[in-house]
Design a protein around this motif. Structure first.
Motif, PDB file in Angstrom:
ATOM      1  N   LEU A   1       0.822  -1.203   0.000  1.00 22.37           N
ATOM      2  CA  LEU A   1       0.000   0.000   0.000  1.00 22.37           C
ATOM      3  C   LEU A   1       0.866   1.267   0.000  1.00 22.37           C
ATOM      4  O   LEU A   1       0.527   2.239  -0.679  1.00 22.37           O
ATOM      5  N   ARG A   2       1.963   1.224   0.723  1.00 23.65           N
ATOM      6  CA  ARG A   2       2.865   2.384   0.757  1.00 23.65           C
ATOM      7  C   ARG A   2       3.363   2.702  -0.659  1.00 23.65           C
ATOM      8  O   ARG A   2       3.339   3.844  -1.103  1.00 23.65           O
ATOM      9  N   GLY A   3       3.786   1.679  -1.380  1.00 25.88           N
ATOM     10  CA  GLY A   3       4.244   1.873  -2.754  1.00 25.88           C
ATOM     11  C   GLY A   3       3.126   2.347  -3.661  1.00 25.88           C
ATOM     12  O   GLY A   3       3.321   3.236  -4.504  1.00 25.88           O
ATOM     13  N   PHE A   4       1.954   1.764  -3.515  1.00 28.78           N
ATOM     14  CA  PHE A   4       0.785   2.136  -4.325  1.00 28.78           C
ATOM     15  C   PHE A   4       0.475   3.618  -4.173  1.00 28.78           C
ATOM     16  O   PHE A   4       0.320   4.342  -5.160  1.00 28.78           O
ATOM     17  N   PHE A   5       0.401   4.087  -2.922  1.00 30.84           N
ATOM     18  CA  PHE A   5       0.031   5.486  -2.691  1.00 30.84           C
ATOM     19  C   PHE A   5       1.176   6.453  -3.005  1.00 30.84           C
ATOM     20  O   PHE A   5       0.943   7.522  -3.546  1.00 30.84           O
ATOM     21  N   ARG A   6       2.401   6.083  -2.703  1.00 35.98           N
ATOM     22  CA  ARG A   6       3.531   6.977  -2.992  1.00 35.98           C
ATOM     23  C   ARG A   6       3.673   7.237  -4.478  1.00 35.98           C
ATOM     24  O   ARG A   6       3.966   8.349  -4.895  1.00 35.98           O
ATOM     25  N   ARG A   7       3.501   6.196  -5.282  1.00 31.19           N
ATOM     26  CA  ARG A   7       3.625   6.378  -6.744  1.00 31.19           C
ATOM     27  C   ARG A   7       2.558   7.314  -7.278  1.00 31.19           C
ATOM     28  O   ARG A   7       2.761   7.996  -8.264  1.00 31.19           O
ATOM     29  N   ARG A   8       1.419   7.338  -6.643  1.00 31.49           N
ATOM     30  CA  ARG A   8       0.319   8.147  -7.147  1.00 31.49           C
ATOM     31  C   ARG A   8       0.249   9.533  -6.520  1.00 31.49           C
ATOM     32  O   ARG A   8      -0.186  10.467  -7.179  1.00 31.49           O
ATOM     33  N   LEU A   9       0.647   9.647  -5.285  1.00 31.37           N
ATOM     34  CA  LEU A   9       0.504  10.926  -4.589  1.00 31.37           C
ATOM     35  C   LEU A   9       1.779  11.748  -4.580  1.00 31.37           C
ATOM     36  O   LEU A   9       1.726  12.966  -4.687  1.00 31.37           O
ATOM     37  N   GLY A  10       2.890  11.090  -4.383  1.00 37.04           N
ATOM     38  CA  GLY A  10       4.154  11.797  -4.308  1.00 37.04           C
ATOM     39  C   GLY A  10       4.223  12.775  -3.149  1.00 37.04           C
ATOM     40  O   GLY A  10       5.299  13.135  -2.719  1.00 37.04           O
ATOM     41  N   GLY A  11       3.102  13.189  -2.611  1.00 39.64           N
ATOM     42  CA  GLY A  11       3.036  14.218  -1.581  1.00 39.64           C
ATOM     43  C   GLY A  11       3.686  13.814  -0.278  1.00 39.64           C
ATOM     44  O   GLY A  11       4.616  13.026  -0.229  1.00 39.64           O
ATOM     45  N   SER A  12       3.164  14.381   0.769  1.00 39.09           N
ATOM     46  CA  SER A  12       3.766  14.166   2.081  1.00 39.09           C
ATOM     47  C   SER A  12       3.599  12.733   2.547  1.00 39.09           C
ATOM     48  O   SER A  12       2.645  12.041   2.191  1.00 39.09           O
ATOM     49  N   ASN A  13       4.540  12.326   3.359  1.00 40.68           N
ATOM     50  CA  ASN A  13       4.499  10.986   3.931  1.00 40.68           C
ATOM     51  C   ASN A  13       3.265  10.826   4.817  1.00 40.68           C
ATOM     52  O   ASN A  13       2.710   9.737   4.906  1.00 40.68           O
ATOM     53  N   ASP A  14       2.830  11.922   5.450  1.00 41.98           N
ATOM     54  CA  ASP A  14       1.647  11.861   6.308  1.00 41.98           C
ATOM     55  C   ASP A  14       0.406  11.478   5.506  1.00 41.98           C
ATOM     56  O   ASP A  14      -0.418  10.687   5.973  1.00 41.98           O
ATOM     57  N   ASP A  15       0.255  12.043   4.301  1.00 43.38           N
ATOM     58  CA  ASP A  15      -0.891  11.696   3.455  1.00 43.38           C
ATOM     59  C   ASP A  15      -0.872  10.216   3.097  1.00 43.38           C
ATOM     60  O   ASP A  15      -1.908   9.551   3.133  1.00 43.38           O
TER      61      ASP A  15
END
Length: 164
Positions: A19-33
């Motif tokens: 899930l961390r990889g899934f959201f990071r690739r799409r959001l790029g934003g803050s780690n909190d998000d």
């Protein structure tokens, strides 16, 4: 789903990096998000666990929940997308991660004869023509056609049986 707390904890630990990889690739934003979305998704997975069908691929179910959590996040923040950017925006919400899709396909193909699986990989996944697949696999073109037909028929039967 059977109430095994150890298995549940192991599942949650295994889902974190996915899930961390899934959201990071799409959001790029803050780690909190990203972490907030992970938590929301894990809560939703727990709350909706009764909707999961163990006969179906887990990855599709998981990433559908993750995708909807991300859509909810965009809605809460009033994120707007112009029509010019709609294609890029839609790409953010791909149904499954490619690696999970490959794992699901591999699982399906393991249940049919090896020759049929090889032909389906060559023609349907790798996009080879009948002649190219025949050359790669060292079989005749008619054998490729017959094996593809039989392989698709076998896959359809497996999917049909899994829905019963």
């Amino acid at each position: 789903m059977d109430g095994d707390g150890t298995a549940h904890a192991a599942l949650l630990r295994a889902l974190l990096p996915l899930l961390r990889g899934f959201f990071r690739r799409r959001l790029g934003g803050s780690n909190d998000d990203v972490e907030d979305l992970i938590q929301e998704t894990l809560i939703a997975v727990h709350q909706r666990r009764a909707t999961y069908d163990p006969q179906r691929p887990f990855g599709g179910w998981l990433f559908a929940i993750a995708r909807y959590k991300m859509i909810d996040r965009y809605r809460r923040r009033g994120h707007a997308v112009s029509f010019d950017d709609i294609g890029d925006f839609a790409d953010e919400f791909a149904f499954e991660e490619a690696s999970d899709a490959r794992a699901d396909v591999n699982r399906l193909l393991e249940g049919i004869p090896a020759k049929q699986a090889a032909v389906l990989r060559a023609t349907r996944i790798d996009g080879l023509s009948t002649a190219e697949a025949a050359s790669r696999l060292g079989i005749g073109e008619s054998d490729v056609k017959v094996s593809a037909h039989r392989g698709l028929k076998a896959l359809a039967a497996r999917v049909r049986d899994s829905l019963r």
